[in-house]
Write a protein that holds these residues in place. Structure first.
Motif, PDB file in Angstrom:
ATOM      1  N   GLU A 144       0.829  -1.220   0.000  1.00 22.93           N
ATOM      2  CA  GLU A 144       0.000   0.000   0.000  1.00 22.93           C
ATOM      3  C   GLU A 144       0.859   1.264   0.000  1.00 22.93           C
ATOM      4  OE1 GLU A 144      -3.627   0.653   0.764  1.00 22.93           O
ATOM      5  OE2 GLU A 144      -3.775  -1.278  -0.260  1.00 22.93           O
ATOM      6  N   ASN A 145       1.918   1.225   0.818  1.00 23.00           N
ATOM      7  CA  ASN A 145       2.779   2.404   0.972  1.00 23.00           C
ATOM      8  C   ASN A 145       4.233   1.987   0.759  1.00 23.00           C
ATOM      9  OD1 ASN A 145       4.247   4.638   1.776  1.00 23.00           O
ATOM     10  ND2 ASN A 145       3.006   5.050   3.580  1.00 23.00           N
ATOM     11  N   PRO A 146       4.666   1.897  -0.530  1.00 28.52           N
ATOM     12  CA  PRO A 146       6.004   1.358  -0.799  1.00 28.52           C
ATOM     13  C   PRO A 146       7.145   2.155  -0.172  1.00 28.52           C
ATOM     14  CG  PRO A 146       4.945   2.133  -2.826  1.00 28.52           C
ATOM     15  CD  PRO A 146       3.911   2.176  -1.753  1.00 28.52           C
ATOM     16  N   LYS A 147       6.993   3.470  -0.059  1.00 31.64           N
ATOM     17  CA  LYS A 147       8.086   4.258   0.541  1.00 31.64           C
ATOM     18  C   LYS A 147       8.253   3.907   2.016  1.00 31.64           C
ATOM     19  CE  LYS A 147      10.212   8.810   0.851  1.00 31.64           C
ATOM     20  NZ  LYS A 147      10.134  10.255   0.575  1.00 31.64           N
ATOM     21  N   GLN A 148       7.121   3.712   2.708  1.00 29.52           N
ATOM     22  CA  GLN A 148       7.180   3.309   4.112  1.00 29.52           C
ATOM     23  C   GLN A 148       7.784   1.911   4.235  1.00 29.52           C
ATOM     24  OE1 GLN A 148       6.342   5.215   6.968  1.00 29.52           O
ATOM     25  NE2 GLN A 148       7.513   3.508   7.840  1.00 29.52           N
ATOM     26  N   THR A 149       7.419   1.034   3.295  1.00 29.94           N
ATOM     27  CA  THR A 149       7.986  -0.319   3.281  1.00 29.94           C
ATOM     28  C   THR A 149       9.498  -0.257   3.122  1.00 29.94           C
ATOM     29  OG1 THR A 149       5.953  -1.163   2.290  1.00 29.94           O
ATOM     30  CG2 THR A 149       7.904  -2.570   2.104  1.00 29.94           C
ATOM     31  N   LEU A 150       9.953   0.624   2.230  1.00 30.59           N
ATOM     32  CA  LEU A 150      11.394   0.796   2.004  1.00 30.59           C
ATOM     33  C   LEU A 150      12.082   1.286   3.279  1.00 30.59           C
ATOM     34  CD1 LEU A 150      13.661   0.684  -0.145  1.00 30.59           C
ATOM     35  CD2 LEU A 150      13.087   3.045  -0.732  1.00 30.59           C
ATOM     36  N   GLU A 151      11.450   2.242   3.949  1.00 29.24           N
ATOM     37  CA  GLU A 151      12.018   2.759   5.203  1.00 29.24           C
ATOM     38  C   GLU A 151      12.073   1.660   6.264  1.00 29.24           C
ATOM     39  OE1 GLU A 151      11.705   6.598   8.205  1.00 29.24           O
ATOM     40  OE2 GLU A 151      10.168   6.332   6.663  1.00 29.24           O
ATOM     41  N   ASN A 152      11.009   0.842   6.329  1.00 32.57           N
ATOM     42  CA  ASN A 152      10.996  -0.282   7.286  1.00 32.57           C
ATOM     43  C   ASN A 152      12.132  -1.263   6.992  1.00 32.57           C
ATOM     44  OD1 ASN A 152       8.705   0.880   8.358  1.00 32.57           O
ATOM     45  ND2 ASN A 152       7.286  -0.559   7.414  1.00 32.57           N
ATOM     46  N   LEU A 153      12.355  -1.535   5.695  1.00 33.95           N
ATOM     47  CA  LEU A 153      13.449  -2.434   5.312  1.00 33.95           C
ATOM     48  C   LEU A 153      14.794  -1.860   5.738  1.00 33.95           C
ATOM     49  CD1 LEU A 153      12.376  -3.582   1.721  1.00 33.95           C
ATOM     50  CD2 LEU A 153      12.723  -5.071   3.689  1.00 33.95           C
ATOM     51  N   MET A 154      14.957  -0.543   5.568  1.00 33.41           N
ATOM     52  CA  MET A 154      16.199   0.116   5.999  1.00 33.41           C
ATOM     53  C   MET A 154      16.406  -0.080   7.496  1.00 33.41           C
ATOM     54  SD  MET A 154      16.016   3.730   3.930  1.00 33.41           S
ATOM     55  CE  MET A 154      17.540   4.401   4.610  1.00 33.41           C
ATOM     56  N   ASN A 155      15.365   0.156   8.268  1.00 28.97           N
ATOM     57  CA  ASN A 155      15.473   0.035   9.729  1.00 28.97           C
ATOM     58  C   ASN A 155      15.837  -1.386  10.145  1.00 28.97           C
ATOM     59  OD1 ASN A 155      14.852   2.737  10.027  1.00 28.97           O
ATOM     60  ND2 ASN A 155      12.665   2.373  10.280  1.00 28.97           N
TER      61      ASN A 155
END
Length: 199
Positions: A144-155
């Motif tokens: 739904e929110n790929p940018k948030q998913t990317l940030e979660n992956l970074m974390n």
């Protein structure tokens, strides 16, 4: 009269290649960090073959990464990835670009530790997002929110990527500059850099 010939100083790439010896250079990091582009250019400077593990996995399985994820799930994909990387490390030296999740897998990380020197191409969220949001072939970003998913992956992943032998900041800079920093990092890591030459 004989002309005096002077030895030509080895290039940065030649010095880094000598410092690597039989070891592989393995690029790790998130999608969009530039592992394939920088890896390919680094391989050229080192005079070594370059291989992208995602391309190799697609070649041996005759399926795309997205198809593999859809058909078998992430766990099966990681098992295949580990087998492919293990084989590639055995037949080096070469420059290897790995998928974003490869180094996160403990088995794969141990293989890389044994068979090569790892280099984390680290990038900020905005740089990664700018690079990945133009394409839709990333299975982990189909949310739904790929940018948030990317940030979660970074974390989740950055603390593990930080275990790599070397880290280079991937940023909006000429690729040649990043490649030069990679070659210098190899020399420093192996003790062959300018800082160590007086030893």
């Amino acid at each position: 009269m004989n002309e005096t010939t002077y030895p030509v100083a080895p290039t940065l790439g030649e010095r880094a290649r000598a410092a690597l010896g039989r070891r592989n250079l393995v690029f790790v990091g998130l999608m969009g960090a530039g592992k394939s582009a920088i890896g390919r250019m680094t391989a050229t400077q080192l005079g070594l073959p370059f291989i992208d593990t995602d391309n190799e996995i697609e070649r041996v399985s005759r399926m795309t990464i997205s198809e593999l994820f859809a058909a078998y799930g992430e766990e099966e994909f990681r098992a295949l990835e580990t087998r492919v990387i293990k084989r590639l490390l055995r037949t080096g030296p070469r420059v290897i670009s790995t998928g974003g999740g490869a180094f996160i897998n403990e088995k794969t990380r141990k293989q890389i530790e044994r068979g090569g020197i790892s280099l984390w191409l680290k990038a900020d969220l905005d740089v990664l997002w700018e690079r990945v949001n133009k394409r839709d072939h990333r299975p982990l970003l189909k949310t739904e929110n790929p940018k948030q998913t990317l940030e979660n992956l970074m974390n989740q992943r950055y603390p593990i990527y930080a275990l790599a032998d070397m880290t280079i900041q991937s940023r909006d800079e000429r690729k040649e500059t990043i490649v030069r920093e990679v070659l210098e990092a190899i020399l420093d890591y192996t003790g062959k850099g300018s800082r160590h030459e007086q030893d």
